[in-house]
Design an enzyme around this catalytic site. Structure first.
Site, PDB file in Angstrom:
ATOM      1  N   ASN A 156       0.795  -1.236   0.000  1.00 28.82           N
ATOM      2  CA  ASN A 156       0.000   0.000   0.000  1.00 28.82           C
ATOM      3  C   ASN A 156       0.825   1.282   0.000  1.00 28.82           C
ATOM      4  OD1 ASN A 156       0.680  -0.340   2.682  1.00 28.82           O
ATOM      5  ND2 ASN A 156      -1.291   0.310   3.476  1.00 28.82           N
ATOM      6  N   GLU A 255       4.590  -3.683  12.250  1.00 31.14           N
ATOM      7  CA  GLU A 255       3.618  -2.614  11.961  1.00 31.14           C
ATOM      8  C   GLU A 255       2.439  -3.295  11.287  1.00 31.14           C
ATOM      9  OE1 GLU A 255       3.836   0.627  12.665  1.00 31.14           O
ATOM     10  OE2 GLU A 255       5.860   0.574  13.477  1.00 31.14           O
ATOM     11  N   CYS A 289      -3.306   1.762   6.528  1.00 32.84           N
ATOM     12  CA  CYS A 289      -3.519   1.226   7.879  1.00 32.84           C
ATOM     13  C   CYS A 289      -4.067   2.284   8.818  1.00 32.84           C
ATOM     14  CB  CYS A 289      -2.200   0.685   8.415  1.00 32.84           C
ATOM     15  SG  CYS A 289      -0.896   1.924   8.356  1.00 32.84           S
ATOM     16  N   GLU A 465       8.262   3.288  14.338  1.00 32.48           N
ATOM     17  CA  GLU A 465       9.048   3.784  13.209  1.00 32.48           C
ATOM     18  C   GLU A 465       8.917   5.297  13.191  1.00 32.48           C
ATOM     19  OE1 GLU A 465       8.980   0.003  10.168  1.00 32.48           O
ATOM     20  OE2 GLU A 465       7.480   1.550   9.845  1.00 32.48           O
TER      21      GLU A 465
HETATM   22  P1  NAP Z   1       0.301  -8.912   3.966  1.00 34.98           P
HETATM   23  O1  NAP Z   1      -0.511  -9.811   3.148  1.00 34.98           O
HETATM   24  O2  NAP Z   1       0.475  -9.229   5.409  1.00 34.98           O
HETATM   25  O3  NAP Z   1       1.728  -8.844   3.249  1.00 34.98           O
HETATM   26  C1  NAP Z   1       2.737  -7.962   3.662  1.00 34.98           C
HETATM   27  C2  NAP Z   1       4.094  -8.479   3.193  1.00 34.98           C
HETATM   28  O4  NAP Z   1       4.375  -9.707   3.854  1.00 34.98           O
HETATM   29  C3  NAP Z   1       4.158  -8.793   1.703  1.00 34.98           C
HETATM   30  O5  NAP Z   1       5.452  -8.503   1.242  1.00 34.98           O
HETATM   31  C4  NAP Z   1       3.905 -10.302   1.670  1.00 34.98           C
HETATM   32  O6  NAP Z   1       4.427 -10.926   0.526  1.00 34.98           O
HETATM   33  C5  NAP Z   1       4.672 -10.705   2.905  1.00 34.98           C
HETATM   34  N1  NAP Z   1       4.287 -12.002   3.476  1.00 34.98           N
HETATM   35  C6  NAP Z   1       3.105 -12.639   3.407  1.00 34.98           C
HETATM   36  N2  NAP Z   1       3.176 -13.824   4.077  1.00 34.98           N
HETATM   37  C7  NAP Z   1       4.436 -13.914   4.573  1.00 34.98           C
HETATM   38  C8  NAP Z   1       5.143 -14.894   5.330  1.00 34.98           C
HETATM   39  N3  NAP Z   1       4.578 -16.011   5.729  1.00 34.98           N
HETATM   40  N4  NAP Z   1       6.441 -14.650   5.655  1.00 34.98           N
HETATM   41  C9  NAP Z   1       7.042 -13.534   5.269  1.00 34.98           C
HETATM   42  N5  NAP Z   1       6.438 -12.568   4.523  1.00 34.98           N
HETATM   43  C10 NAP Z   1       5.148 -12.752   4.201  1.00 34.98           C
HETATM   44  O7  NAP Z   1      -0.229  -7.404   3.930  1.00 34.98           O
HETATM   45  P2  NAP Z   1      -0.621  -6.521   2.677  1.00 34.98           P
HETATM   46  O8  NAP Z   1      -1.907  -6.983   2.142  1.00 34.98           O
HETATM   47  O9  NAP Z   1       0.532  -6.406   1.732  1.00 34.98           O
HETATM   48  O10 NAP Z   1      -0.775  -5.082   3.362  1.00 34.98           O
HETATM   49  C11 NAP Z   1      -1.930  -4.637   3.942  1.00 34.98           C
HETATM   50  C12 NAP Z   1      -1.855  -4.742   5.452  1.00 34.98           C
HETATM   51  O11 NAP Z   1      -0.719  -4.012   5.924  1.00 34.98           O
HETATM   52  C13 NAP Z   1      -3.050  -4.102   6.145  1.00 34.98           C
HETATM   53  O12 NAP Z   1      -3.481  -4.926   7.189  1.00 34.98           O
HETATM   54  C14 NAP Z   1      -2.486  -2.788   6.680  1.00 34.98           C
HETATM   55  O13 NAP Z   1      -3.190  -2.271   7.793  1.00 34.98           O
HETATM   56  C15 NAP Z   1      -1.097  -3.185   7.021  1.00 34.98           C
HETATM   57  N6  NAP Z   1      -0.228  -1.998   7.089  1.00 34.98           N
HETATM   58  C16 NAP Z   1       0.195  -1.586   8.313  1.00 34.98           C
HETATM   59  C17 NAP Z   1       0.979  -0.447   8.411  1.00 34.98           C
HETATM   60  C18 NAP Z   1       1.474   0.056   9.737  1.00 34.98           C
HETATM   61  O14 NAP Z   1       2.267   0.999   9.754  1.00 34.98           O
HETATM   62  N7  NAP Z   1       1.041  -0.509  10.850  1.00 34.98           N
HETATM   63  C19 NAP Z   1       1.324   0.260   7.258  1.00 34.98           C
HETATM   64  C20 NAP Z   1       0.874  -0.211   6.027  1.00 34.98           C
HETATM   65  C21 NAP Z   1       0.092  -1.356   5.956  1.00 34.98           C
HETATM   66  P3  NAP Z   1       3.516 -11.214  -0.779  1.00 34.98           P
HETATM   67  O15 NAP Z   1       3.098  -9.885  -1.286  1.00 34.98           O
HETATM   68  O16 NAP Z   1       4.447 -11.918  -1.694  1.00 34.98           O
HETATM   69  O17 NAP Z   1       2.363 -12.053  -0.327  1.00 34.98           O
END
Ligand code: NAP
Length: 484
Positions: A156, A255, A289, A465
């Site tokens: 995102n 995060e 997020c 962060e």
């Molecule tokens: P996601 O599905 O959890 O994926 C995030 C990253 O983790 C991607 O690079 C993904 O790779 C990787 N990943 C997935 N499974 C993994 C595993 N088993 N081991 C290691 N890496 C793994 O999240 P998203 O859909 O990309 O992002 C949206 C989420 O991020 C939302 O819940 C949002 O709230 C959260 N977010 C939080 C913050 C914060 O600052 N707290 C900021 C931005 C976003 P692949 O893409 O290859 O699956």
């Protein structure tokens, strides 16, 4: 296919060299606005990730760490390269993510701000001597690099999220192995192109691996040579990383997801609250997020506030982010679109009503453009109240009393961002103190900045962060006492 001078190499980067997948596998990257494949990038193997960790290990210097001055030069170099190439990096980001071009280019500036902040405050990581002398010793506290760090980022904010991690890791002197989200690897490749060309870092200091999360995640979780993982993404994957790294007691910076309450009291400036909500909610197509997920409006002003929102939402342009005057791009993929639609259907079927937007059956098929939508009459049993919607849906719930809305705001496992709109300063202080969220905006929908620590309470994560707190994430304090 995308053409860009920053994408002349479409591979990973290991030990200072552009590296393809050793097994020759690739995956496609799409433009969500058109559905077209815009690039093929390598899906790297377990052996490639192990090689990246090895490269990081060889760049790690514990006994004679890189000086603060050297690390500051790296940070300044990345900052300057990003600022100079902001238009092109932003265009690549826009094409793989879908957010409007200006917003994408703004994200590049935002990212540069983290390298700038760390370069200006890196002195805080210098060793210091304790002025008091416990146990008849003088004590020096050193901040040692924790070691090779795994940095895993979501789609995102393809440049913003890596900037937060990488700036602090480099400030600490930690080499890293970086894995971007599979939806948006191209912005990361562009960043590596800039670092390769303009920043003189030792080979292995930064390494890029792309491909299957299960393959890359396994090596990063299991390798004893990676003592820390910094992850931004969903709470679901964050939980898995906690389990998968428990055996080795790795340091985790997490995060994770949010479910932000946005509270509007009856004494608030409603126009300002509406403007702030629009800016907050629709950034990144509502896929952030920190974006407001539950809008609590005092019952006395709920109708008036709903009208102000509808007037603003009805003027928004939805379309391809590369087109002039677009306010809202597509959602990232079909699963994302379907989730927002399901939340809208569920809310309307359970008693909420539409203030602006389209009925679910009028949304159409075969595209990812979801119109900005406002609903009212939302209650705690609805999906849009309990789950992170991650899309342009504004669900309004009504409240009467201050204590009631603090409890409602906290009625979630998440604790990332929250917002309160009131002109009563004492009330704002009470409500902020009562909300268990790492960020609480008072009369502003503004999110994280390089200068302020940002992170989650509860299931929204561990660590911070940004700010000085973020600068200290990748170091271990080591106390060295010396007797007289
Ligand atoms: P996601 O599905 O959890 O994926 C995030 C990253 O983790 C991607 O690079 C993904 O790779 C990787 N990943 C997935 N499974 C993994 C595993 N088993 N081991 C290691 N890496 C793994 O999240 P998203 O859909 O990309 O992002 C949206 C989420 O991020 C939302 O819940 C949002 O709230 C959260 N977010 C939080 C913050 C914060 O600052 N707290 C900021 C931005 C976003 P692949 O893409 O290859 O699956």
């Amino acid at each position: 296919m995308i053409e860009s001078p920053l994408l002349d190499k479409l591979t990973g980067y290991i030990g200072g060299r552009w590296s393809d997948s050793s097994e020759g596998n690739t995956f496609d990257v799409y433009n969500p606005a058109t559905g077209e494949v815009i690039a093929k990038v390598p899906s790297m193997s377990e052996a490639d990730v192990v090689a990246a960790v090895e490269a990081g290990k060889s760049a790690l210097r514990l006994t004679s760490p890189y000086t603060l001055e050297t690390r500051r030069t790296w940070l300044e170099g990345i900052r300057d390269a990003l600022r100079e190439h902001k238009e092109e990096v932003g265009r690549i980001l826009c094409m793989e993510h879908g957010k409007p071009l200006k917003e994408a280019q703004g994200e590049v500036d935002y990212a540069a701000g983290f390298f700038d902040y760390c370069s200006k405050h890196i002195q805080a990581l210098d060793a210091h001597t304790l002025t008091e002398k416990p146990k008849d010793c003088t004590w020096t506290v050193h901040y040692r690099p924790i070691g090779v760090a795994g940095l895993i980022t979501p789609w995102n904010f393809p440049i913003g999220m890596i900037a937060k991690k990488l700036s602090a890791a480099l400030a600490a002197g930690c080499p890293s192995v970086i894995k971007p989200a599979s939806e948006t690897p191209l912005t990361m490749v562009a960043l590596f192109r800039l670092m390769d060309k303009y920043v003189d870092m030792p080979d292995g200091m930064v390494n890029l691996v792309m491909g299957k999360a299960s393959v890359i995640g396994k090596v990063l979780c299991e390798s004893p040579d990676v003592p820390m993982l910094s992850f931004t993404g969903s709470t679901e994957v964050g939980r898995k990383l906690v389990v998968d790294t428990a055996e080795q007691v790795k340091k985790l910076a997490l995060e994770l997801g949010g479910n932000a309450p946005f509270i509007v009291f009856d004494d608030a400036d409603l126009d300002s609250a509406a403007d702030n909500l629009i800016a907050n909610k629709f950034r990144g197509g509502g896929q952030t997020c920190v974006c407001a997920n539950r809008i609590f409006v005092h019952e006395k002003v709920a109708d008036a506030f709903g009208e102000k929102l509808a007037a603003r939402v009805n003027k928004m342009n939805v379309g391809n982010g590369l087109t002039e005057d677009v306010d809202l791009g597509p959602l990232i993929n079909q699963a994302g679109f379907d989730k927002v639609k399901r939340h809208l259907e569920d809310a309307l079927a359970n008693g909420a009503s539409l203030v602006a937007g389209k009925e679910p059956e009028d949304l159409g098929d075969g595209h990812l453009f979801f119109p900005p939508t406002v609903i009212t009459g939302v209650t705690r049993d609805m999906c849009c109240y309990r789950e992170e919607t991650f899309g342009p849906l504004v669900p309004m719930a009504l409240f009467r009393r201050e204590e009631e809305v603090i409890d409602a705001g906290n009625d979630t496992e998440f604790g990332l961002a929250s917002y309160v709109f009131t002109n009563d300063a004492e009330r704002a202080q009470r409500v902020a103190a009562g909300l268990r969220f790492g960020h609480c905006g008072w009369n502003t929908g503004t999110g994280p900045t390089p200068e302020a620590p940002f992170g989650g309470m509860k299931a929204s994560g561990i660590g911070r962060e940004g700010g000085l707190e973020g600068l200290f994430e990748f170091v271990e304090a080591q106390a060295v006492p010396r007797g007289f």
